[in-house]
Write a protein that holds these residues in place. Structure first.
Motif, mmCIF file in Angstrom:
data_model
loop_
_atom_site.group_PDB
_atom_site.id
_atom_site.type_symbol
_atom_site.label_atom_id
_atom_site.label_comp_id
_atom_site.label_asym_id
_atom_site.label_seq_id
_atom_site.Cartn_x
_atom_site.Cartn_y
_atom_site.Cartn_z
ATOM 1 N N ALA A 396 91.740 96.103 8.828
ATOM 2 C CA ALA A 396 90.425 96.161 10.376
ATOM 3 C C ALA A 396 89.307 96.771 10.292
ATOM 4 N N ASP A 397 88.651 96.590 10.757
ATOM 5 C CA ASP A 397 87.611 96.877 11.651
ATOM 6 C C ASP A 397 87.785 98.194 12.806
ATOM 7 N N VAL A 398 87.630 99.172 12.333
ATOM 8 C CA VAL A 398 87.731 100.513 13.732
ATOM 9 C C VAL A 398 87.432 100.870 13.965
ATOM 10 N N TYR A 399 86.820 100.528 15.628
ATOM 11 C CA TYR A 399 85.314 101.750 16.676
ATOM 12 C C TYR A 399 86.414 103.131 16.511
ATOM 13 N N VAL A 400 85.427 104.132 15.815
ATOM 14 C CA VAL A 400 85.520 105.674 16.312
ATOM 15 C C VAL A 400 85.214 106.750 16.800
#
Length: 401
Positions: A396-400
């Motif tokens: 999954a893409d994680v927005y940091v």
């Protein structure tokens, strides 16, 4: 309710002509600022071909038979000191001493390291290894060529850009002015810092969290007030905020209870008023967006996680679109849990490196009213597919943050 995508498009349609100011600043003070224009190199960097080491500038063809047993003998012309013009020309059978950074004299096309040579008493030099054309030389324009883009409009100036800009002779750059925000927190139960909460009261943490994220995004807070549940006072504070800021954030008062005055206050001022009331996401469903006196006003729910998430996915997104900034701090991670959300969910996650992979686990599984979850979270995952949700082992893409 609108989807998040539809809400952001409507916000963009309403405010895409929002005027933006530009300022000129020193390059070393522009780090993390968004560029207002492309910056082009006015000349070649380096302006001249220079040596990468201490050694001798030579014609590569003269060295091809050089070896430990069969050294090549070249005539020594002299030295080119660093910082001085090379006033000599290297011809067949000749060499010139150069230091790291020295200009390469005309005719030479390679440099042999001093360790691979031996100077002779008869003003000549022995070479023990061959070199190829271009070896240990930084050619004119190798770093930057005239007209080359160093940094584009919409990019955030990074520390890595500073050296290139200064090397090109650029000491000041044009950036977008920091967006000015006003923050209004509402609620009789809230007390500000320096006050001890009485029974039934809580500290206003939301406005300070928002201020921190605004600062991180490159903005500045020019007004921050705490307003009690009084409709007229609320309206006056909103009017003051709109007059001094580019954007207004209101924390709390976004639902439909008898003490929720956000929509009423926005609609009471000149302008279009409220045009979004509710978005199909979690947390942040009661989001209100309106226009007052030409300025965007965002009503954010009071649950501690919701204002932070909404700032990232709605407010900061508008700022980035206005400045054509495409930078997003995003990484991929292996999901360490299963989740089937009931709404499009932005889920706080913690990241850890384990077994050679970056893995994500939930920081706040269900309850969006957890201030501690924000401090523990490294970012969030946007769960777009309600049917599939998230499954353990999924990428999954994680927005940091």
């Amino acid at each position: 309710m609108l989807s998040l995508e539809a809400a952001n498009e409507l916000i963009w349609k309403k405010f895409r002509e929002l005027p933006l100011e530009h300022v000129e600043v020193d390059v070393w003070e522009a780090v993390d600022r968004i560029m207002a224009e492309d910056v082009l190199s006015p000349g070649n960097v380096p302006e001249f071909s220079r040596s990468m080491c201490d050694g001798y500038a030579v014609l590569a063809d003269n060295t091809q038979t050089a070896g430990n047993e069969t050294p090549v003998l070249l005539s020594f012309l002299g030295e080119v000191p660093p910082g001085e013009k090379a006033n000599m020309e290297v011809k067949e059978g000749q060499c010139a001493y150069v230091s790291t950074g020295s200009m390469i004299p005309a005719g030479a096309d390679a440099v042999i390291m001093v360790e691979q040579t031996k100077i002779q008493e008869n003003n000549s030099v022995l070479l023990f290894k061959p070199v190829i054309a271009g070896e240990r030389i930084i050619l004119q324009g190798d770093d930057l060529k005239t007209g080359q883009v160093i940094i584009k409009q919409g990019e955030k100036l990074n520390p890595r850009h500073v050296a290139a800009l200064v090397a090109a002779g650029i000491y000041r750059v044009k950036v977008f002015a920091r967006p000015r925000f006003a923050i209004i927190s509402t609620g009789d139960e809230l007390v500000d810092i320096g006050q001890e909460p009485a029974v039934g009261q809580i500290r206003d943490s939301n406005s300070y969290a928002l201020q921190a994220f605004i600062t991180r995004a490159g903005g500045e807070v020019v007004r921050r007030v705490l307003v009690k549940d009084d409709g007229e006072l609320y309206r006056k504070e909103l009017e003051n905020a709109v007059k001094c800021a580019d954007m207004v954030l209101i924390s709390g008062g976004c639902s439909v209870g008898i003490r929720d005055f956000t929509a009423q206050a926005i609609n009471s001022l000149p302008g279009e008023g409220v045009f979004i009331q509710g978005v199909s996401i979690r947390p942040g469903r009661p989001l209100i967006v309106g226009e007052c006196m030409g300025k965007p006003v965002f009503g954010l729910p009071g649950h501690p996680i919701a204002p932070v998430i909404l700032f990232k996915i709605v407010v900061e997104k508008l700022w980035h679109r206005l400045t054509a900034c495409e930078e997003t701090d995003m990484i991929t991670a292996v999901v360490d849990f299963d989740m089937r959300p009931s709404l499009f969910t932005h889920l706080l996650v913690q990241l850890e490196k384990r077994e050679g992979f970056i893995r994500a686990k939930t920081a706040a599984p269900e309850n969006p009213a957890q201030t501690g979850a924000i401090s523990q979270a490294h970012g969030y995952i946007w769960i777009k597919d309600l049917e599939k949700g998230l499954s353990q082992g999924q990428i999954a893409d994680v927005y940091v943050f």
